[in-house]
Write an enzyme that holds these catalytic residues in place. Structure first.
Site, PDB file in Angstrom:
ATOM      1  N   GLU A 148       0.869  -1.178   0.000  1.00  0.00           N
ATOM      2  CA  GLU A 148       0.000   0.000   0.000  1.00  0.00           C
ATOM      3  C   GLU A 148       0.906   1.228   0.000  1.00  0.00           C
ATOM      4  O   GLU A 148       2.001   1.213   0.582  1.00  0.00           O
ATOM      5  CB  GLU A 148      -0.921   0.013   1.224  1.00  0.00           C
ATOM      6  CG  GLU A 148      -0.195   0.159   2.536  1.00  0.00           C
ATOM      7  CD  GLU A 148      -1.115   0.403   3.726  1.00  0.00           C
ATOM      8  OE1 GLU A 148      -2.079   1.169   3.618  1.00  0.00           O
ATOM      9  OE2 GLU A 148      -0.831  -0.190   4.793  1.00  0.00           O
ATOM     10  N   ASP A 200      16.681  -2.770  11.195  1.00  0.00           N
ATOM     11  CA  ASP A 200      17.444  -1.820  10.366  1.00  0.00           C
ATOM     12  C   ASP A 200      16.897  -0.414  10.603  1.00  0.00           C
ATOM     13  O   ASP A 200      16.594   0.318   9.667  1.00  0.00           O
ATOM     14  CB  ASP A 200      17.307  -2.220   8.881  1.00  0.00           C
ATOM     15  CG  ASP A 200      18.348  -1.538   7.999  1.00  0.00           C
ATOM     16  OD1 ASP A 200      19.217  -0.815   8.517  1.00  0.00           O
ATOM     17  OD2 ASP A 200      18.283  -1.726   6.767  1.00  0.00           O
TER      18      ASP A 200
HETATM   19  P1  ADP Z   1      15.207   0.716  -0.076  1.00  0.00           P
HETATM   20  O1  ADP Z   1      14.880  -0.716   0.221  1.00  0.00           O
HETATM   21  O2  ADP Z   1      15.723   0.899  -1.454  1.00  0.00           O
HETATM   22  O3  ADP Z   1      16.101   1.353   0.977  1.00  0.00           O
HETATM   23  P2  ADP Z   1      12.826   1.886   1.170  1.00  0.00           P
HETATM   24  O4  ADP Z   1      11.942   0.743   1.513  1.00  0.00           O
HETATM   25  O5  ADP Z   1      13.605   2.490   2.283  1.00  0.00           O
HETATM   26  O6  ADP Z   1      13.797   1.519  -0.049  1.00  0.00           O
HETATM   27  O7  ADP Z   1      11.915   2.986   0.474  1.00  0.00           O
HETATM   28  C1  ADP Z   1      12.468   4.176  -0.109  1.00  0.00           C
HETATM   29  C2  ADP Z   1      11.660   5.396   0.347  1.00  0.00           C
HETATM   30  O8  ADP Z   1      10.314   5.270  -0.106  1.00  0.00           O
HETATM   31  C3  ADP Z   1      11.552   5.511   1.850  1.00  0.00           C
HETATM   32  O9  ADP Z   1      12.589   6.291   2.375  1.00  0.00           O
HETATM   33  C4  ADP Z   1      10.199   6.140   2.076  1.00  0.00           C
HETATM   34  O10 ADP Z   1      10.320   7.555   2.022  1.00  0.00           O
HETATM   35  C5  ADP Z   1       9.387   5.710   0.871  1.00  0.00           C
HETATM   36  N1  ADP Z   1       8.455   4.594   1.174  1.00  0.00           N
HETATM   37  C6  ADP Z   1       8.775   3.353   1.656  1.00  0.00           C
HETATM   38  N2  ADP Z   1       7.695   2.584   1.768  1.00  0.00           N
HETATM   39  C7  ADP Z   1       6.644   3.345   1.354  1.00  0.00           C
HETATM   40  C8  ADP Z   1       5.224   3.128   1.220  1.00  0.00           C
HETATM   41  N3  ADP Z   1       4.676   1.937   1.523  1.00  0.00           N
HETATM   42  N4  ADP Z   1       4.459   4.139   0.760  1.00  0.00           N
HETATM   43  C9  ADP Z   1       5.006   5.320   0.432  1.00  0.00           C
HETATM   44  N5  ADP Z   1       6.321   5.609   0.515  1.00  0.00           N
HETATM   45  C10 ADP Z   1       7.137   4.634   0.980  1.00  0.00           C
END
Ligand code: ADP
Length: 294
Positions: free
Chosen positions: A96, A197
């Protein structure tokens, strides 16, 4: 993201949600260290999609499992997982989409983290290995926290570092430190559910001000490891720590163990991003060894 890939993802969304969406627009968003991230907008709702090479699908399988465990804890909010898979040579994870960047109360986040840590297991580790960044993280179950940390955290990263050519002082100090672990870890921690993490980039507030955590490396371990990591790359506010400790005070000696726990992440950064982290790892080991010889 090409249109064949977005069609495959849309198909999976339709199967998982019962929606019948035919069209979407894709927007690439920055911020991820390891993966590419996109918002997939449909006329009904928006989804958040992470992608990587097809051979990295295992990372998304484990991330999905970790997010589901965190969601089931009913403590800190986490994104709901819609599904994962691979198509067009690309692995993907669909969640989501949660609008973030709002103003929230740090004390709520701190208190909810303590509640997350109250979710316990019988043993340290987990039922499956996962990844810390893109590095494998070994979660083989263990009754002894000191053995778990020695073998699957510190020892594992030191072996990886040796394979990458980091010999000499780093390895010599690492060996000495591993021998001393029982002295550092004699505070009898219990196996708490961990984010795994929890640097500041993996906790945010929704636009409604609700704390949210994502991108986890979940396992059961000493809760202090999560707190230590919040302090590694720019800490959280004092109100966060005060609220955590009000909910569940920390045992004496945390400030020393914090360095030991963050050493794992610095070694991981050395292995992932290169020699810029070698001196930092060595300095941390020297500081720790000075504690036991004092
Ligand atoms: P990575 O695995 O490449 O480090 P992340 O899971 O940290 O990526 O996601 C990158 C960025 O996207 C996060 O810093 C956050 O700002 C945004 N983000 C992560 N999950 C969601 C989500 N479910 N909905 C909206 N934005 C998200």
């Amino acid at each position: 993201m090409n249109s064949a890939l977005s069609s495959a993802i849309l198909e999976q969304i339709n199967r998982a949600t019962g929606l019948n969406v035919r069209h979407c627009s894709i927007q690439s968003i920055g911020g991820g260290c390891i993966n590419q991230a996109f918002q997939l907008k449909t006329d009904k709702t928006t989804f958040f999609v992470k992608t990587n090479r097809a051979d990295r699908l295992g990372m998304f399988v484990r991330e999905s499992g970790g997010l589901q465990l965190l969601t089931a804890s009913n403590t800190l909010r986490t994104p709901n997982v819609i599904g994962y898979g691979s198509a067009e040579g690309t692995a993907y994870l669909i969640m989501e989409n949660i609008p973030m960047g709002g103003n929230g109360r740090a004390e709520t986040a701190g208190r909810q983290l303590a509640l997350l840590h109250r979710k316990k297991a019988d043993r340290f580790g987990s039922t499956a290995d996962n990844f810390i960044g893109s590095t494998p993280q070994i979660n083989q179950s263990c009754d002894s926290w000191a053995s778990f940390w020695q073998q699957h955290r510190l020892g594992f990263q030191l072996i990886l570092a040796k394979e990458k050519g980091y010999h000499g002082r780093l390895q010599a100090l690492g060996e000495q430190l591993q021998l001393q672990l029982p002295a550092f870890l004699d505070h009898a921690p219990t196996p708490s559910l961990l984010h795994g993490d929890l640097w500041s980039g993996n906790l945010d507030y929704t636009t409604k001000g609700e704390p949210i955590i994502y991108d986890p490396a979940v396992y059961y371990g000493d809760r202090e490891t999560d707190l230590a990591m919040t302090e590694l790359f720019g800490g959280f506010s004092d109100r966060f720590y005060a609220a955590y400790c009000e909910e569940w005070p920390l045992a004496p000696g945390y400030s020393v163990r914090k360095t030991l726990y963050n050493l794992y992440h610095i070694l991981n950064h050395l292995n992932l991003f290169g020699s810029g982290y070698e001196q930092q790892a060595i300095a941390m080991m020297q500081r720790l060894l000075a504690e036991v010889s004092a």
